[in-house]
Design a protein around this motif. Structure first.
Motif, PDB file in Angstrom:
ATOM      1  N   GLN A 137       0.835  -1.190   0.000  1.00 19.12           N
ATOM      2  CA  GLN A 137       0.000   0.000   0.000  1.00 19.12           C
ATOM      3  C   GLN A 137       0.880   1.254   0.000  1.00 19.12           C
ATOM      4  O   GLN A 137       1.966   1.260   0.531  1.00 19.12           O
ATOM      5  CB  GLN A 137      -0.898   0.014   1.249  1.00 19.12           C
ATOM      6  N   GLU A 138       0.360   2.309  -0.578  1.00 22.59           N
ATOM      7  CA  GLU A 138       1.072   3.585  -0.617  1.00 22.59           C
ATOM      8  C   GLU A 138       0.661   4.473   0.554  1.00 22.59           C
ATOM      9  O   GLU A 138       0.520   5.669   0.404  1.00 22.59           O
ATOM     10  CB  GLU A 138       0.785   4.291  -1.950  1.00 22.59           C
ATOM     11  N   THR A 139       0.445   3.901   1.723  1.00 20.40           N
ATOM     12  CA  THR A 139       0.043   4.704   2.864  1.00 20.40           C
ATOM     13  C   THR A 139       1.142   5.671   3.269  1.00 20.40           C
ATOM     14  O   THR A 139       0.873   6.810   3.580  1.00 20.40           O
ATOM     15  CB  THR A 139      -0.348   3.813   4.057  1.00 20.40           C
ATOM     16  N   SER A 140       2.360   5.199   3.284  1.00 19.34           N
ATOM     17  CA  SER A 140       3.510   6.067   3.518  1.00 19.34           C
ATOM     18  C   SER A 140       4.729   5.368   2.944  1.00 19.34           C
ATOM     19  O   SER A 140       4.726   4.161   2.723  1.00 19.34           O
ATOM     20  CB  SER A 140       3.719   6.342   5.007  1.00 19.34           C
ATOM     21  N   TYR A 141       5.736   6.154   2.691  1.00 21.22           N
ATOM     22  CA  TYR A 141       6.945   5.595   2.103  1.00 21.22           C
ATOM     23  C   TYR A 141       7.553   4.527   3.010  1.00 21.22           C
ATOM     24  O   TYR A 141       7.937   3.463   2.554  1.00 21.22           O
ATOM     25  CB  TYR A 141       7.946   6.723   1.830  1.00 21.22           C
ATOM     26  N   LEU A 142       7.629   4.812   4.303  1.00 25.37           N
ATOM     27  CA  LEU A 142       8.193   3.838   5.248  1.00 25.37           C
ATOM     28  C   LEU A 142       7.323   2.592   5.339  1.00 25.37           C
ATOM     29  O   LEU A 142       7.842   1.471   5.382  1.00 25.37           O
ATOM     30  CB  LEU A 142       8.363   4.459   6.625  1.00 25.37           C
ATOM     31  N   GLU A 169      24.329   5.658   4.763  1.00 22.49           N
ATOM     32  CA  GLU A 169      23.751   6.959   5.118  1.00 22.49           C
ATOM     33  C   GLU A 169      22.305   6.865   5.595  1.00 22.49           C
ATOM     34  O   GLU A 169      21.711   7.887   5.950  1.00 22.49           O
ATOM     35  CB  GLU A 169      23.823   7.895   3.912  1.00 22.49           C
ATOM     36  N   LEU A 170      21.736   5.666   5.586  1.00 19.06           N
ATOM     37  CA  LEU A 170      20.337   5.522   5.994  1.00 19.06           C
ATOM     38  C   LEU A 170      20.187   5.728   7.498  1.00 19.06           C
ATOM     39  O   LEU A 170      21.002   5.250   8.284  1.00 19.06           O
ATOM     40  CB  LEU A 170      19.804   4.137   5.608  1.00 19.06           C
ATOM     41  N   PRO A 171      19.129   6.417   7.899  1.00 14.32           N
ATOM     42  CA  PRO A 171      18.908   6.628   9.332  1.00 14.32           C
ATOM     43  C   PRO A 171      18.286   5.388   9.973  1.00 14.32           C
ATOM     44  O   PRO A 171      17.686   4.561   9.286  1.00 14.32           O
ATOM     45  CB  PRO A 171      17.906   7.794   9.355  1.00 14.32           C
ATOM     46  N   LEU A 220      18.401  -2.301   6.971  1.00 19.02           N
ATOM     47  CA  LEU A 220      17.754  -2.920   5.822  1.00 19.02           C
ATOM     48  C   LEU A 220      18.709  -3.418   4.738  1.00 19.02           C
ATOM     49  O   LEU A 220      18.467  -4.479   4.170  1.00 19.02           O
ATOM     50  CB  LEU A 220      16.703  -1.984   5.232  1.00 19.02           C
ATOM     51  N   PRO A 221      19.789  -2.697   4.410  1.00 16.70           N
ATOM     52  CA  PRO A 221      20.694  -3.254   3.397  1.00 16.70           C
ATOM     53  C   PRO A 221      21.256  -4.627   3.800  1.00 16.70           C
ATOM     54  O   PRO A 221      21.344  -5.531   2.957  1.00 16.70           O
ATOM     55  CB  PRO A 221      21.811  -2.208   3.295  1.00 16.70           C
ATOM     56  N   GLN A 273      16.480   5.203  -3.507  1.00 20.66           N
ATOM     57  CA  GLN A 273      16.016   6.585  -3.545  1.00 20.66           C
ATOM     58  C   GLN A 273      16.379   7.342  -2.264  1.00 20.66           C
ATOM     59  O   GLN A 273      16.468   8.561  -2.275  1.00 20.66           O
ATOM     60  CB  GLN A 273      14.509   6.637  -3.756  1.00 20.66           C
ATOM     61  N   LEU A 274      16.580   6.606  -1.193  1.00 18.23           N
ATOM     62  CA  LEU A 274      16.918   7.248   0.086  1.00 18.23           C
ATOM     63  C   LEU A 274      18.409   7.494   0.253  1.00 18.23           C
ATOM     64  O   LEU A 274      18.821   8.221   1.153  1.00 18.23           O
ATOM     65  CB  LEU A 274      16.408   6.394   1.257  1.00 18.23           C
ATOM     66  N   GLY A 275      19.220   6.860  -0.591  1.00 14.99           N
ATOM     67  CA  GLY A 275      20.658   7.066  -0.515  1.00 14.99           C
ATOM     68  C   GLY A 275      21.406   5.788  -0.208  1.00 14.99           C
ATOM     69  O   GLY A 275      20.804   4.726  -0.020  1.00 14.99           O
TER      70      GLY A 275
END
Length: 118
Positions: free
Chosen positions: A6-11, A77-79, A85-86, A71-73
């Motif tokens: 679902q596209e509820t939010s990016y996260l 560098e991910l917060p 996740l990687p 897309q987040l980098g």
């Protein structure tokens, strides 16, 4: 994008893709266990087809997740909590590759059996 992300939010979409990949990978493993356990070649081929389908769906979720994370980098560098996740994605890729090898092994064994033979 897989239809149940679902596209509820990016996260939410990122975590839904991660969950979806894991669920489809579990489904593929279940079908492979069924394929290994059956002595009927017709059932084995059906279970293999289902395993391939589930594995393909898992790969689609992984592709979606890779695109969203890119897309987040870069991974470094991910917060938090995205920074793990990687590593998790790499583990899923390895599981997908192992599942693919298992599919190929079972399919190869099934191909050497005449139809109707156990």
């Amino acid at each position: 994008m897989p239809s149940d992300v679902q596209e509820t939010s990016y996260l939410d979409a990122i975590f839904a893709a991660l969950r979806g990949a894991g669920q489809k990978l579990d489904n593929a493993r279940g079908w492979l266990t069924s394929a290994e356990a059956t002595s009927a070649s017709a059932w084995r081929l059906q279970a293999l087809a289902a395993a391939r389908g589930a594995q393909g769906e898992a790969r689609a979720y992984v592709k979606e997740l890779e695109g969203r994370l890119a897309q987040l980098g870069p991974g470094a560098e991910l917060p938090p909590p995205l920074d793990v996740l990687p590593e998790r994605l790499e583990a899923i890729r390895k599981d997908l590759d192992a599942t693919e090898q298992r599919i190929l092994s079972i399919a190869s064994a099934a191909a050497t059996q005449p139809l109707g033979q156990a």
